[in-house]
Design an enzyme around this catalytic site. Structure first.
Site, PDB file in Angstrom:
ATOM      1  N   ASP A  79       0.833  -1.213   0.000  1.00  0.00           N
ATOM      2  CA  ASP A  79       0.000   0.000   0.000  1.00  0.00           C
ATOM      3  C   ASP A  79       0.867   1.263   0.000  1.00  0.00           C
ATOM      4  OD1 ASP A  79      -2.359   1.507   0.331  1.00  0.00           O
ATOM      5  OD2 ASP A  79      -2.262   1.373   2.524  1.00  0.00           O
ATOM      6  N   HIS A 182      -7.359  10.827   3.731  1.00  0.00           N
ATOM      7  CA  HIS A 182      -7.094   9.732   4.669  1.00  0.00           C
ATOM      8  C   HIS A 182      -7.481  10.136   6.086  1.00  0.00           C
ATOM      9  CE1 HIS A 182      -3.834   8.096   1.769  1.00  0.00           C
ATOM     10  NE2 HIS A 182      -4.821   7.238   1.788  1.00  0.00           N
ATOM     11  N   GLY A 212      -9.018   6.344   1.530  1.00  0.00           N
ATOM     12  CA  GLY A 212      -9.665   7.144   2.571  1.00  0.00           C
ATOM     13  C   GLY A 212     -11.083   6.682   2.864  1.00  0.00           C
ATOM     14  N   ASN A 233     -10.273   1.339   0.091  1.00  0.00           N
ATOM     15  CA  ASN A 233      -9.273   1.208   1.160  1.00  0.00           C
ATOM     16  C   ASN A 233      -9.819   1.721   2.491  1.00  0.00           C
ATOM     17  OD1 ASN A 233      -7.735   1.184  -1.397  1.00  0.00           O
ATOM     18  ND2 ASN A 233      -5.981   1.081  -0.007  1.00  0.00           N
ATOM     19  N   VAL A 234      -9.681   0.879   3.509  1.00  0.00           N
ATOM     20  CA  VAL A 234     -10.155   1.259   4.848  1.00  0.00           C
ATOM     21  C   VAL A 234      -9.054   0.939   5.858  1.00  0.00           C
ATOM     22  CG1 VAL A 234     -11.930   0.907   6.616  1.00  0.00           C
ATOM     23  CG2 VAL A 234     -12.546   0.687   4.196  1.00  0.00           C
TER      24      VAL A 234
HETATM   25  O1  G3H Z   1      -4.381   3.353   1.929  1.00  0.00           O
HETATM   26  C1  G3H Z   1      -5.114   3.339   2.951  1.00  0.00           C
HETATM   27  C2  G3H Z   1      -6.384   4.013   2.997  1.00  0.00           C
HETATM   28  O2  G3H Z   1      -6.621   4.871   1.972  1.00  0.00           O
HETATM   29  C3  G3H Z   1      -7.103   4.163   4.291  1.00  0.00           C
HETATM   30  O3  G3H Z   1      -7.776   5.391   4.514  1.00  0.00           O
HETATM   31  O4  G3H Z   1      -7.564   5.571   6.974  1.00  0.00           O
HETATM   32  O5  G3H Z   1      -9.231   6.914   5.737  1.00  0.00           O
HETATM   33  O6  G3H Z   1      -9.550   4.489   5.974  1.00  0.00           O
HETATM   34  P1  G3H Z   1      -8.555   5.594   5.891  1.00  0.00           P
HETATM   35 ZN    ZN Z   2      -4.613   5.313   0.919  1.00  0.00          ZN
END
Ligand code: G3H
Ligand code: ZN
Length: 286
Positions: A79, A182, A212, A233-234
């Site tokens: 990532d 994010h 995000g 993505n979370v």
């Molecule tokens: O790459 C990781 C993510 O984009 C996570 O975003 O922390 O807002 O869920 P988040």
């Molecule tokens: Zn991210």
């Protein structure tokens, strides 16, 4: 199924695959437990820091074992990788997907490195995700901050520039910035769905990801999936669930056998993952 086929199926059938960060082995357990229970494909995200903490070889081995145990598609993704070298090492170790993030580099350099990553990854049948507009914020709980301060529209993705970037680099997945900062904030994230539909029109043959994912309202998530998002993505919501439950358990018990404390924490994280899988429409798609 390889990663291309897993993403292609989601695109064709109109659902998104959750891409959840494994901050530690307990979080990894929580993610695969939820995906296994709901018979869902899942993407495990490991950032630079997480890879250093758990170890590349350890991640690859654990994922292999979990794939056999749960018999569901599990994709291991590097990532927001910051360098060509980190991408190369992950490909050699056996990761299934690579996200090179050169969004903070000058455009020419971003294009050049992304191209090299794509070339190497494609020789190994691995898709690559790229981006040109730095996704603002950070995966933390910014509880006293309004997300609007991270949503400067002049930093949002320009569909024409996105098209130029994918044409120059041949990336498979494009990550745009449309307000999806994010992190978690005191306010919900409003994302620009109109802009997302323009990006979709510009890139009809590519996969689209949404970073995000924490704190975006459910109805916007559903609309984004209708507009072609196949990977969400979370991270922060999982971190908060882990932190809060661990604090509660430690504050209310004198138990010192860690393996007796952790199942409750794992279940709290798993509950968040289950909710997201249902929202993203990937339940039963394994
Ligand atoms: O790459 C990781 C993510 O984009 C996570 O975003 O922390 O807002 O869920 P988040
Ligand atoms: Zn991210």
């Amino acid at each position: 199924m390889n990663t291309f086929e897993i993403l292609e199926k989601a695109k064709k059938e109109g659902y998104a695959i959750g891409a959840f960060n494994a901050a530690n082995i307990e979080t990894l357990k929580a993610i695969v437990q939820a995906a296994g229970k709901l018979r869902s494909p899942v993407i495990i995200e490991a950032s630079d820091g997480e890879v250093k903490y758990i170890g590349k070889k350890q991640l690859v081995s654990l994922i292999k074992i979990y794939k056999e145990e749960y018999n569901i598609p599990i994709v291991l993704n590097l990532d927001h990788a910051p360098t060509f070298e980190s991408c190369k090492e992950a490909i050699i170790e056996g990761f299934d997907y690579i996200h090179f993030d050169g969004s903070q580099l000058p455009n020419e350099e971003n294009v050049e490195i992304t191209k090299r990553v794509v070339e190497l990854a494609h020789q190994n049948q691995i898709p690559v995700e790229g981006e040109i507009d730095h996704i603002q914020g950070s995966s933390a709980y910014h509880k006293d901050e309004d997300v609007k301060k991270e949503q400067k529209e002049e930093l949002y993705t320009n569909p024409q520039k996105a098209l130029e970037f994918v044409n120059e680099t041949s990336v498979d997945t494009f990550a745009s910035f449309i307000g999806n900062a994010h992190g978690l904030y005191s306010t919900e994230k409003k994302i620009d769905l109109n802009l997302l539909s323009k990006i979709r029109e510009a890139l009809p043959n590519k996969f689209l990801s949404l970073h995000g994912g924490s704190g975006i309202p459910d109805h916007d998530i559903k609309e984004a999936i209708k507009l072609g998002i196949v990977k969400i993505n979370v991270n922060s919501e999982l971190r908060v669930a882990f932190h809060d439950k661990l604090k509660e358990v430690i504050n209310t018990s004198d138990e010192i056998a860690v393996y007796k404390i952790m199942p409750e924490v794992i279940d709290a994280v798993s509950a968040v993952v289950e909710r997201k899988i249902k929202l993203f429409g990937s339940e039963g798609k394994a």
